[in-house]
Scaffold this active site. Structure first.
Site, PDB file in Angstrom:
ATOM      1  N   HIS A   1      -0.366   1.071  12.508  1.00 32.23           N
ATOM      2  CA  HIS A   1       1.086   0.391  12.667  1.00 32.23           C
ATOM      3  C   HIS A   1       1.168   0.121  14.079  1.00 32.23           C
ATOM      4  O   HIS A   1       2.242  -0.389  14.523  1.00 32.23           O
ATOM      5  CB  HIS A   1       1.927   2.080  12.546  1.00 32.23           C
ATOM      6  CG  HIS A   1       2.233   2.172  10.864  1.00 32.23           C
ATOM      7  ND1 HIS A   1       1.383   3.133  10.324  1.00 32.23           N
ATOM      8  CD2 HIS A   1       2.986   1.540  10.178  1.00 32.23           C
ATOM      9  CE1 HIS A   1       1.759   3.172   9.154  1.00 32.23           C
ATOM     10  NE2 HIS A   1       2.819   2.166   8.952  1.00 32.23           N
TER      11      HIS A   1
ATOM     12  N   ARG B   1      11.419   0.551   8.045  1.00 34.42           N
ATOM     13  CA  ARG B   1      10.582   1.680   8.184  1.00 34.42           C
ATOM     14  C   ARG B   1      11.362   2.576   9.033  1.00 34.42           C
ATOM     15  O   ARG B   1      11.455   2.621  10.358  1.00 34.42           O
ATOM     16  CB  ARG B   1       9.446   1.504   8.911  1.00 34.42           C
ATOM     17  CG  ARG B   1       8.300   0.741   8.131  1.00 34.42           C
ATOM     18  CD  ARG B   1       7.061   0.377   8.886  1.00 34.42           C
ATOM     19  NE  ARG B   1       6.082  -0.147   8.103  1.00 34.42           N
ATOM     20  CZ  ARG B   1       5.753  -1.496   7.907  1.00 34.42           C
ATOM     21  NH1 ARG B   1       6.275  -2.257   8.728  1.00 34.42           N
ATOM     22  NH2 ARG B   1       4.617  -1.711   7.346  1.00 34.42           N
TER      23      ARG B   1
ATOM     24  N   ARG C   1      13.606   2.375   3.700  1.00 32.16           N
ATOM     25  CA  ARG C   1      12.726   3.301   3.124  1.00 32.16           C
ATOM     26  C   ARG C   1      12.834   4.595   3.842  1.00 32.16           C
ATOM     27  O   ARG C   1      12.969   4.932   4.866  1.00 32.16           O
ATOM     28  CB  ARG C   1      11.125   2.889   3.524  1.00 32.16           C
ATOM     29  CG  ARG C   1      10.062   3.756   2.830  1.00 32.16           C
ATOM     30  CD  ARG C   1       8.582   3.176   3.072  1.00 32.16           C
ATOM     31  NE  ARG C   1       8.357   3.329   4.678  1.00 32.16           N
ATOM     32  CZ  ARG C   1       7.422   2.758   4.969  1.00 32.16           C
ATOM     33  NH1 ARG C   1       6.285   2.102   3.911  1.00 32.16           N
ATOM     34  NH2 ARG C   1       6.872   2.855   6.182  1.00 32.16           N
TER      35      ARG C   1
ATOM     36  N   GLU D   1       1.427   2.297  -3.179  1.00 34.15           N
ATOM     37  CA  GLU D   1       0.513   2.266  -2.284  1.00 34.15           C
ATOM     38  C   GLU D   1      -0.609   3.381  -2.360  1.00 34.15           C
ATOM     39  O   GLU D   1      -1.510   3.560  -1.644  1.00 34.15           O
ATOM     40  CB  GLU D   1       1.183   2.487  -0.789  1.00 34.15           C
ATOM     41  CG  GLU D   1       1.999   3.509  -0.916  1.00 34.15           C
ATOM     42  CD  GLU D   1       2.968   3.722   0.718  1.00 34.15           C
ATOM     43  OE1 GLU D   1       2.339   2.802   1.497  1.00 34.15           O
ATOM     44  OE2 GLU D   1       3.966   4.383   0.905  1.00 34.15           O
TER      45      GLU D   1
ATOM     46  N   ASN E   1      -1.189  -2.175   2.537  1.00 40.89           N
ATOM     47  CA  ASN E   1      -1.909  -1.637   3.701  1.00 40.89           C
ATOM     48  C   ASN E   1      -2.585  -0.323   3.503  1.00 40.89           C
ATOM     49  O   ASN E   1      -3.640   0.138   3.390  1.00 40.89           O
ATOM     50  CB  ASN E   1      -0.934  -1.288   4.810  1.00 40.89           C
ATOM     51  CG  ASN E   1      -0.195  -2.573   5.287  1.00 40.89           C
ATOM     52  OD1 ASN E   1      -0.414  -3.790   4.825  1.00 40.89           O
ATOM     53  ND2 ASN E   1       1.037  -2.403   5.780  1.00 40.89           N
ATOM     54  N   ASP E   2      -1.788   0.692   2.794  1.00 38.71           N
ATOM     55  CA  ASP E   2      -2.375   1.885   2.548  1.00 38.71           C
ATOM     56  C   ASP E   2      -2.951   1.863   0.965  1.00 38.71           C
ATOM     57  O   ASP E   2      -3.858   2.621   0.904  1.00 38.71           O
ATOM     58  CB  ASP E   2      -0.992   2.992   2.291  1.00 38.71           C
ATOM     59  CG  ASP E   2      -0.616   3.644   3.530  1.00 38.71           C
ATOM     60  OD1 ASP E   2      -1.547   4.076   4.387  1.00 38.71           O
ATOM     61  OD2 ASP E   2       0.519   3.639   3.870  1.00 38.71           O
TER      62      ASP E   2
ATOM     63  N   ARG F   1      -7.223   2.803   7.819  1.00 37.59           N
ATOM     64  CA  ARG F   1      -6.718   1.440   8.349  1.00 37.59           C
ATOM     65  C   ARG F   1      -6.501   1.569  10.002  1.00 37.59           C
ATOM     66  O   ARG F   1      -6.638   0.506  10.582  1.00 37.59           O
ATOM     67  CB  ARG F   1      -5.502   1.227   7.946  1.00 37.59           C
ATOM     68  CG  ARG F   1      -4.188   2.348   7.788  1.00 37.59           C
ATOM     69  CD  ARG F   1      -2.888   2.338   6.988  1.00 37.59           C
ATOM     70  NE  ARG F   1      -1.874   1.275   7.694  1.00 37.59           N
ATOM     71  CZ  ARG F   1      -0.944   1.323   7.208  1.00 37.59           C
ATOM     72  NH1 ARG F   1      -0.472   1.709   6.159  1.00 37.59           N
ATOM     73  NH2 ARG F   1       0.123   0.744   7.848  1.00 37.59           N
TER      74      ARG F   1
ATOM     75  N   CYS G   1       5.074  -5.774   0.192  1.00 39.00           N
ATOM     76  CA  CYS G   1       5.689  -5.659   1.522  1.00 39.00           C
ATOM     77  C   CYS G   1       4.344  -5.084   2.614  1.00 39.00           C
ATOM     78  O   CYS G   1       4.842  -4.937   3.434  1.00 39.00           O
ATOM     79  CB  CYS G   1       6.689  -4.600   1.579  1.00 39.00           C
ATOM     80  SG  CYS G   1       6.278  -2.925   1.270  1.00 39.00           S
TER      81      CYS G   1
HETATM   82  C1  PEP Z   1       1.846  -0.138   3.312  1.00 37.83           C
HETATM   83  O1  PEP Z   1       1.481   0.798   3.172  1.00 37.83           O
HETATM   84  O2  PEP Z   1       1.380  -1.260   2.975  1.00 37.83           O
HETATM   85  C2  PEP Z   1       3.327  -0.468   3.839  1.00 37.83           C
HETATM   86  C3  PEP Z   1       3.948  -1.421   3.673  1.00 37.83           C
HETATM   87  O3  PEP Z   1       3.684   0.786   4.580  1.00 37.83           O
HETATM   88  P1  PEP Z   1       3.163   1.109   5.743  1.00 37.83           P
HETATM   89  O4  PEP Z   1       2.462   0.159   6.630  1.00 37.83           O
HETATM   90  O5  PEP Z   1       4.571   1.564   6.634  1.00 37.83           O
HETATM   91  O6  PEP Z   1       2.341   2.409   5.603  1.00 37.83           O
HETATM   92 MG    MG Z   2       2.227   2.478   3.565  1.00 37.30          MG
END
Ligand code: PEP
Ligand code: MG
Length: 576
Positions: free
Chosen positions: A190, A297, A333, A435, A458-459, A469, A506
């Site tokens: 993040h 977020r 979210r 995710e 991402n997750d 990550r 997203c």
């Molecule tokens: C993700 O996991 O792809 C996502 C958009 O949420 P975050 O990056 O906040 O975990």
């Molecule tokens: Mg996520």
């Protein structure tokens, strides 16, 4: 050389963000809290030890004697955390003086450092500094607090730190700070996401960084190539200045796309929304021509403060965002804390977990602590009286989690009605982040309980490939182009289309124009990304033909490895 996580080039004097100025909390604890305080301290020791091991592995790759020197130092630091006088001393102070772990660490470090400073031997006298360094590491891991020194910096500064947490990064003011570089940090954590949101060029994962930079040195951060240059010669400086100006020119050129639609060559219009982390980003969302907020977020509202924001505070803030977006939808979210985003105020719920990425976090925490969820839902519902909102739930793994939230939503709506407070009517759509691989694989049944899906690549990539990550050691293996991840995206998209519910992506993939053709080829028609990425992605969409993209996506889906996928994608991108 590190990982470039946020585009652009920053050039400026270094500010070494040492955590020397931490405001250490100091309070008494009861007899019954000793055990919990010991556990908290031991979690911090484990974390600090893990950091040092990682850093040592990276240091081993350094050229020449640097590897050896840094290696010895880090080894010495690690030893101070192995059942040492420091560790025992802190434990004793917690037990005997009934004080919190941070206060115990500060006192113990001060005492040991003082003993060393009295020694005649210069080598031993120097060890006092090591004790203090280790103490700072422990304090930062206990407190999850930002570098206080980040608040008042000179304009144009490049922040240099061993690590910036997402909470630290949220405090950087992009009007003041030119960019940053850190020793730690992974491909898609993040901190990097925030850097992109703030438009700050950034490089992470440069292990020998602090060995080479001094306060005030001129530093170049190349967030595209992942390069850092300290005290460049004249020619190098001129070269980078030219590239920086060229990048700025390109950005300005893209601004012309702000008001044109994201329509493909074969006349299909794609929805482009923005991800925001901080409320102040609304202006950038509109400036970049996004049609709404696809992901807010909310966890950042909980960071960098000692308390939890209440319903009223959250409502006022969301209302501002909704009004600022003037009728464009805002997807909020619910709290996604845990793992690398740890609010100090929720510490009692976020105890040390053997595996924080898989622990009590996100929707699991919200369902365990109903007041957290209900406050957020009430604030979102009330903001929904000022414009369209959607509710997005993080880390959903089963339909029952969505149903529990719906039940809470009804309860909250009834309460608001009784209070005669205006709120969204009808109730806003409730959707799930896809995710977790299990959620993707169960997307068809999950779709019955959801009004939309948002694919968090991402997750999804992290959990599908079992690659953290945020871990720079395995960053080279982290790829959303792995066929397994692509299949989960495809499966989820198809399930949503069958169930006739909207689906978007997203995750950070959505903001990478090299991936656009593939996502559209897989059936995605809505994307949400850092607002700065919207013009680039729009430009890519306008050059695409969807049929051709779908054909290439089909070929790509027959591939066995991420490398081949990337080659086929690059080839397609070069054509169209
Ligand atoms: C993700 O996991 O792809 C996502 C958009 O949420 P975050 O990056 O906040 O975990
Ligand atoms: Mg996520």
């Amino acid at each position: 050389m590190g990982l470039g996580v946020s585009r652009g080039i920053a050039i400026g004097p270094a500010h070494i963000a040492e955590s020397g100025g931490l405001d250490v909390p100091n309070y008494r604890i009861g007899d019954d809290a000793i055990e919990a305080e010991h556990a908290r301290f031991s979690g911090a020791v484990d974390y600090a030890r893990g950091q040092l091991v990682k850093l040592r592995k990276q240091a081993a790759k350094l050229p020449g004697s640097a590897a050896e020197e840094l290696g010895y130092l880090l080894q010495a630091h690690g030893q101070m955390l192995e059942g040492s006088r420091l560790v025992r001393g802190v434990e004793n102070r917690i037990r005997e003086q009934l004080i919190n772990a941070e206060a115990a660490v500060s006192q113990e470090v001060a005492e040991i450092a003082h003993i060393f400073s009295q020694m005649d031997d210069p080598y031993l006298a120097e060890r006092g500094r090591d004790v203090r360094d280790v103490g700072q590491r422990l304090l930062r891991s206990l407190m999850q607090t930002p570098y206080r020194a980040l608040a008042d910096l000179a304009e144009g500064t490049v922040v240099v730190a061993d690590e910036l947490t997402p909470a630290d990064t949220a405090l950087l003011d992009p009007r003041i700070v030119a960019g940053f570089v850190t020793a730690y940090g992974g491909a898609q954590d993040h901190t990097g996401i925030l850097a992109r949101s703030l438009g700050l060029p950034a490089v992470v994962g440069t292990p020998d960084l602090l060995e080479h930079v001094r306060q005030g040195d001129i530093v170049i951060v190349d967030g595209i190539a992942g390069e850092v240059v300290v005290n460049p010669d004249k020619e190098t400086l001129a070269r980078y200045e030219e590239r920086r100006d060229e990048l700025r020119r390109q950005t300005r050129k893209l601004e012309r796309l702000k008001n044109v639609p994201a329509t493909t060559r074969d006349d299909v219009t794609i929805g482009l929304q923005a991800n925001i982390d901080l409320p102040g980003e609304v202006e950038a969302v509109l400036d970049n021509g996004a049609q709404g907020i696809g992901l807010f977020r909310t966890e950042y509202l909980y960071l960098n403060r000692p308390d939890v924001p209440g319903e009223e505070e959250q409502y006022l803030l969301l209302k501002d965002i909704v009004e600022g977006m003037a009728g464009r939808p805002v997807t909020v979210r619910t709290l996604d804390v845990g793992n690398d985003k740890l609010p100090y105020s929720l510490g009692e719920h976020l105890q040390v977990s053997p595996n924080p990425a898989m622990g009590l976090r996100a929707i699991r925490l919200s369902l365990k602590v109903p007041a957290l969820l209900e406050n957020q839902l009430a604030a979102i519902l009330r903001a929904g009286a000022h414009g369209p909102v959607r509710i997005l739930l993080p880390m959903i793994s089963t339909a029952s989690e969505v149903r529990q939230v719906r039940a809470a939503l009804k309860k909250v709506a009834t309460r608001l009605r009784r209070r005669r407070v205006p709120f969204a009517d009808p109730l806003p759509p409730v959707g799930a982040m896809i995710e977790i691989p299990g959620a993707a694989l169960a997307a068809d049944s999950l779709a019955r309980d959801c009004e939309f899906f948002s694919i968090g690549t991402n997750d999804l990539t992290m959990y599908t490939l079992a690659i953290d990550r945020g871990d720079e050691q395995v960053a080279h293996l982290y790829s959303p182009l792995h066929p397994a991840v692509l299949r989960l995206i495809q499966f989820t998209t198809a399930a949503a289309l069958r169930a006739r519910i909207p689906v978007n992506v997203c995750g950070e993939m959505a903001g990478d124009e090299r991936m656009t053709a593939l996502l559209l080829g897989l059936g995605i028609r809505d994307l949400s990304m850092a607002s700065a990425a919207v013009p680039r992605v729009k430009q890519r969409i306008r050059a695409l033909d969807l049929n051709e993209a779908a054909r290439r996506a089909q070929t790509i889906m027959d591939q066995a490895d991420a490398g081949m996928v990337a080659v086929l994608l690059d080839d397609f991108n070069a054509l169209a």
